[in-house]
Design a protein around this motif. Structure first.
Motif, PDB file in Angstrom:
ATOM      1  N   UNK A   1       0.828  -1.216   0.000  1.00  8.31           N
ATOM      2  CA  UNK A   1       0.000   0.000   0.000  1.00  8.31           C
ATOM      3  C   UNK A   1       0.855   1.257   0.000  1.00  8.31           C
ATOM      4  N   UNK A   2       2.058   1.172  -0.507  1.00  4.49           N
ATOM      5  CA  UNK A   2       2.995   2.291  -0.652  1.00  4.49           C
ATOM      6  C   UNK A   2       3.809   2.546   0.604  1.00  4.49           C
ATOM      7  N   UNK A   3       3.335   2.102   1.755  1.00  4.32           N
ATOM      8  CA  UNK A   3       4.106   2.308   2.977  1.00  4.32           C
ATOM      9  C   UNK A   3       4.700   0.983   3.431  1.00  4.32           C
ATOM     10  N   UNK A   4       5.890   1.045   3.980  1.00  2.00           N
ATOM     11  CA  UNK A   4       6.505  -0.147   4.559  1.00  2.00           C
ATOM     12  C   UNK A   4       6.894  -1.156   3.494  1.00  2.00           C
TER      13      UNK A   4
ATOM     14  N   UNK B   1     -12.191 -11.233 -11.178  1.00  3.68           N
ATOM     15  CA  UNK B   1     -12.532  -9.818 -11.037  1.00  3.68           C
ATOM     16  C   UNK B   1     -13.330  -9.333 -12.255  1.00  3.68           C
TER      17      UNK B   1
ATOM     18  N   UNK C   1     -14.810  -6.492 -12.884  1.00  6.92           N
ATOM     19  CA  UNK C   1     -14.498  -5.156 -13.376  1.00  6.92           C
ATOM     20  C   UNK C   1     -13.240  -5.187 -14.243  1.00  6.92           C
TER      21      UNK C   1
ATOM     22  N   UNK D   1     -19.301   1.629 -15.953  1.00 10.03           N
ATOM     23  CA  UNK D   1     -17.956   1.204 -16.345  1.00 10.03           C
ATOM     24  C   UNK D   1     -17.886   1.055 -17.859  1.00 10.03           C
TER      25      UNK D   1
ATOM     26  N   UNK E   1      -6.733   3.570 -10.929  1.00 11.30           N
ATOM     27  CA  UNK E   1      -7.704   3.537  -9.827  1.00 11.30           C
ATOM     28  C   UNK E   1      -7.250   2.634  -8.699  1.00 11.30           C
TER      29      UNK E   1
ATOM     30  N   UNK F   1      -3.587   4.362  -7.337  1.00 11.81           N
ATOM     31  CA  UNK F   1      -3.518   5.680  -6.727  1.00 11.81           C
ATOM     32  C   UNK F   1      -4.806   6.107  -6.026  1.00 11.81           C
ATOM     33  N   UNK F   2      -5.901   5.437  -6.303  1.00  8.57           N
ATOM     34  CA  UNK F   2      -7.122   5.817  -5.589  1.00  8.57           C
ATOM     35  C   UNK F   2      -7.451   4.840  -4.463  1.00  8.57           C
ATOM     36  N   UNK F   3      -7.082   3.568  -4.664  1.00  9.05           N
ATOM     37  CA  UNK F   3      -7.413   2.589  -3.627  1.00  9.05           C
ATOM     38  C   UNK F   3      -6.174   2.058  -2.911  1.00  9.05           C
ATOM     39  N   UNK F   4      -5.009   2.562  -3.236  1.00  4.51           N
ATOM     40  CA  UNK F   4      -3.762   2.213  -2.555  1.00  4.51           C
ATOM     41  C   UNK F   4      -3.482   0.715  -2.562  1.00  4.51           C
TER      42      UNK F   4
ATOM     43  N   UNK G   1      -1.304  -1.134  -4.586  1.00  8.74           N
ATOM     44  CA  UNK G   1      -0.288  -1.053  -5.636  1.00  8.74           C
ATOM     45  C   UNK G   1       0.124  -2.431  -6.158  1.00  8.74           C
TER      46      UNK G   1
END
Lengths: 452, 312
Positions: free
Chosen positions: B64-67, B83, B85, B263, B274, B277-280, B282
């Motif tokens: 999630x970008x951290x750690x 999935x 979508x 959609x 999405x 950068x929107x739902x973290x 990564x």
């Protein structure tokens, strides 16, 4: 001669390496201005706040030219604490979360940063990017709204300074032209629908065919925010049980079909702005966040909005029972401390967080039209003393009295759920699916893709 | 390009007699060549190659970008299989590419043929055709959205004027949003590919046409048997670029429809954005990016193979 040529070439190779390196380096450093500023600030790390020596703190804000709140808070704090300097760093408002996430992950984020949307708070908190500030929370006034949202397992991680709530804005001039009574603070959504249609008809009868009764912006929150605040049963949002949203969509579509508000498709295709629609008298009513108060006043000053008799009322309710303490939704904004901060600066940073939740800070914010997290009579006085503010009691009541539910209930899944609901919103409002089908599809998607 | 130019003067100085002839020269030439590529390569390596390699790793993690990113093996890819979508985004991407590629190819070739004449003012018309490509994408989206507006837009007013009672809702309709985006995409890209085709057309020797004419070939024959074969290298290049760009389509959709309504126009690159950068998420976003990368890679390899076979 030949020797010279060879010599030149021999010199050229290292020279071109240098030139290349210089090019690449300059290309890289051009992009990120925040990095360089924060490293400048890092030169103060030797100082100790506790000893009263000069300390410089960096603070992340956005669009400083048009968002005066950061400077107002920094200036107010620095006036009271002359040994502490606050440097506000400018981020891009539209990409704030992305940029601050990148800076935090890279270890170059400012000492104090703003948690712009509550929805992203769990990401930062669970990612270990917010320092424990429970001692600050214990000191500040219990009247500071929304503080509890920043508490996880008894520990507070951020302090709110601003708590926007949604109001019903109205143009009293247009109501008068249409011969309809302005909102009286007792409205249900049915009354609201009725008024929208009456005003549209009244204006048309009076020869004003430019304006409609209501303007509902294209954002999902203009429907879902109210549904979450007023229609939701216990925990339904986070479980993706969204049937409660259907009646809110049916009402919005009915207004659209009747012609008492602009069509969703017209808003998205013509890029209509809510400031333009309400500010230039194209709509007699609009539900919008409290930030629009300051926007409208400054737009009147700059000539982007027309000056007319206006006011704001509590948003319409499900029943009149909640009119005493109307339920609206809102979005608090908080600040937290970057755990990577130099230890010597922590006490100064905590002093700043204590300040932003104080009455002094609240008054400073109210003076520039921002709705602070702390509202009392002194703050309301400051807010309504501004030039151009409505002076009626109902506007003041709307400002001081409301229960603010969250626009999006908090959880780690919230961003994912909101994406799904955002898709459902555009599908339903454009008339591509019925509210029932659109919500049912969204629930199914959320359960298989987000909650799984 | 720089290397062959350099080699000529490098060969000029006489090699010192006692050392191994040629050996040093070769090394030196290689070094000089490398130094000329270096600026570009350094930029490419730091800004593209390394991130891409990291992406390949991240696709197998949860991050999630951290750690620290936690290694979860192929879990992300298993998630992709169910999935829905993602399937929608995959379908929409292929939908866009399948219509946009032949359409743009045809129109830009047609435009190039049309504008490949010696006429007064031809430069002006070529510029006009190229203009959409250099116009800001945001401005394009705003203006086209207005044109597509279902009630007040110029396009639907025209359609109603020529007798179509129920014109489509374009960007406000789930069925018509993708065609609307494809129309704008084609309109924007045609000028650029036209320019490439023009360059290719002008490289065809005029004698070939003369000879064909002497042999009695009509216009269509000359096009099929002279123009098209001579254009093959250009067509190949255009097709490869066009394909990759179509699969990567992002900016136009983001500013025009933001993937909506619902959609209906959500494409892979926007889905990556999405999720990341929107739902973290990564890790998952990286997995989708790997899929997009593989699609582009496979399609390009197939095109290369087809081109090779035709070359023989």
């Amino acid at each position: 001669m030949r020797r010279d040529l060879a010599m030149k070439r021999r010199l050229m190779a290292p020279a071109s390496v240098l030139a290349a390196a210089a090019l690449v380096l300059s290309a890289c450093s051009g992009g990120d201005s925040s990095t360089s500023t924060s490293s400048d600030a890092g030169s103060d790390t030797g100082n100790d706040a506790a000893s009263g020596e000069a300390v410089t703190l960096t603070l992340a804000g956005w669009s400083l030219a048009t968002t005066p709140e950061f400077e107002a808070l920094a200036d107010g704090f620095m006036a009271a604490n002359p040994n502490i300097t606050i440097d506000v760093e400018d981020y891009d408002v539209n990409n704030y979360e992305t940029q601050i996430t990148a800076d935090l992950a890279a270890g170059v984020a400012p000492d104090i940063y703003t948690v712009k949307q509550l929805m992203t708070f769990p990401t930062f908190q669970e990612g270990g990017q917010l320092m424990d500030v429970s001692d600050v929370a214990a000191e500040i006034s219990p009247d500071v709204a929304t503080l509890e949202h920043y508490e996880v397992d008894g520990i507070t991680y951020a302090v709110p300074y601003r708590a926007d709530a949604w109001y019903l804005y109205y143009n009293a001039d247009l109501f008068e032209t249409a011969g309809v009574e302005i909102p009286d603070g007792q409205w249900t959504w049915e009354d609201f629908d009725q008024a929208a249609s009456d005003v549209t008809a009244g204006l048309a009868a009076a020869g004003n065919t430019d304006a409609l009764g209501n303007y509902q912006h294209s954002w999902a929150s203009t429907v879902q925010g109210f549904a979450n605040a007023q229609g939701q049963g216990d925990g339904e949002f986070l479980e993706a049980e969204w049937d409660y949203m259907v009646p809110f969509y049916e009402e919005a579509l009915a207004r659209q079909a009747e012609g008492s508000q602009v069509d969703f498709g017209a808003i998205t295709t013509n890029s209509l702005t809510y400031q333009g629609q309400f500010g230039t008298q194209k709509a007699a009513m609009m539900v919008m966040g409290s930030w629009y108060v300051a926007t409208y006043l400054s737009q009147v000053e700059s000539g982007d909005a027309e000056s007319f008799s206006w006011g704001f009322a509590p948003v319409p309710q499900q029943t009149t029972e909640t009119a005493e303490n109307p339920v609206t939704f809102g979005s608090p904004t908080a600040m937290g401390i970057n755990p990577a901060i130099d230890e010597s600066k922590v006490s100064a940073a905590k002093a700043f967080l204590t300040y932003i939740a104080s009455e002094d800070a609240a008054i400073a914010l109210a003076e520039i039209g921002i709705t602070p997290a702390l509202t009392n009579d002194a703050v309301a006085d400051a807010m309504f003393a501004k030039d151009g503010m409505p002076t009626d009691d109902l506007s003041r009541f709307a400002f001081t009295t409301h229960q603010t539910a969250l626009e999006v209930p908090l959880g780690t899944d919230s961003p994912g759920l909101q994406t799904v609901l955002g898709d459902a919103h555009t599908a339903i409002m454009s008339g591509s699916v019925s509210p029932q089908d659109g919500i049912a599809e969204a629930m199914e998607r959320a359960k298989s893709e987000v909650l799984d | 390009m720089a290397v062959p130019v350099l080699e000529k003067p490098a060969a000029a100085p006489a090699p010192p007699p006692r050392r191994k002839p040629g050996q040093r020269l070769k090394v030196r030439n290689a070094v000089i060549g490398w130094t000329f590529i270096l600026p570009n390569f350094l930029g490419f390596a730091t800004l593209t190659l390394v991130p891409v390699l990291i992406l390949m790793y991240l696709g197998f993690t949860s991050w999630n970008a951290f750690g620290q990113a936690t290694w979860i093996g192929t879990e992300n890819f298993q998630r992709l299989i169910t999935d829905k979508t993602f399937h929608t985004a995959l379908f929409n991407t292929f939908y866009y590419a399948a219509v946009h590629i032949p359409l743009t190819l045809g129109i830009s070739l047609g435009l190039a043929l049309l504008l490949n004449r010696k006429l007064r003012g031809m430069g002006f018309f070529r510029t006009v055709a190229f203009f959409p490509y250099i116009t800001s994408i945001v401005a394009i989206a705003v203006v086209w959205n207005m044109l597509f507006s279902p009630d007040s837009g110029v396009i639907n007013q025209f359609l109603m004027w020529i007798g179509i009672d129920n014109p489509p809702g374009w960007t406000t309709s789930t069925d018509w949003a993708m065609p609307a985006v494809i129309i704008v995409g084609t309109w924007r890209d045609m000028g650029y590919y036209m320019l490439l085709f023009l360059a290719g057309l002008q490289a065809i020797p005029g004698e070939l046409y003369e000879a064909a004419r002497v042999d009695g070939a009509n216009g269509l024959r000359r096009f099929l048997n002279v123009t098209l074969p001579c254009l093959r290298p250009t067509t190949f290049f255009v097709t490869v670029m066009l394909t990759i760009n179509s699969f990567k389509i992002f900016d136009l959709i983001l500013v025009m429809t933001d993937g909506g309504p619902g959609t209906a126009t959500l494409v892979l690159s926007q889905y990556i954005y999405r999720k990341g950068f929107e739902e973290y998420d990564f890790g998952y976003a990286s997995a989708v990016a790997i899929v997009l990368f593989l699609i582009c890679l496979v399609v390009t390899i197939v095109q290369f193979m087809v081109n090779k076979r035709r070359e023989r």
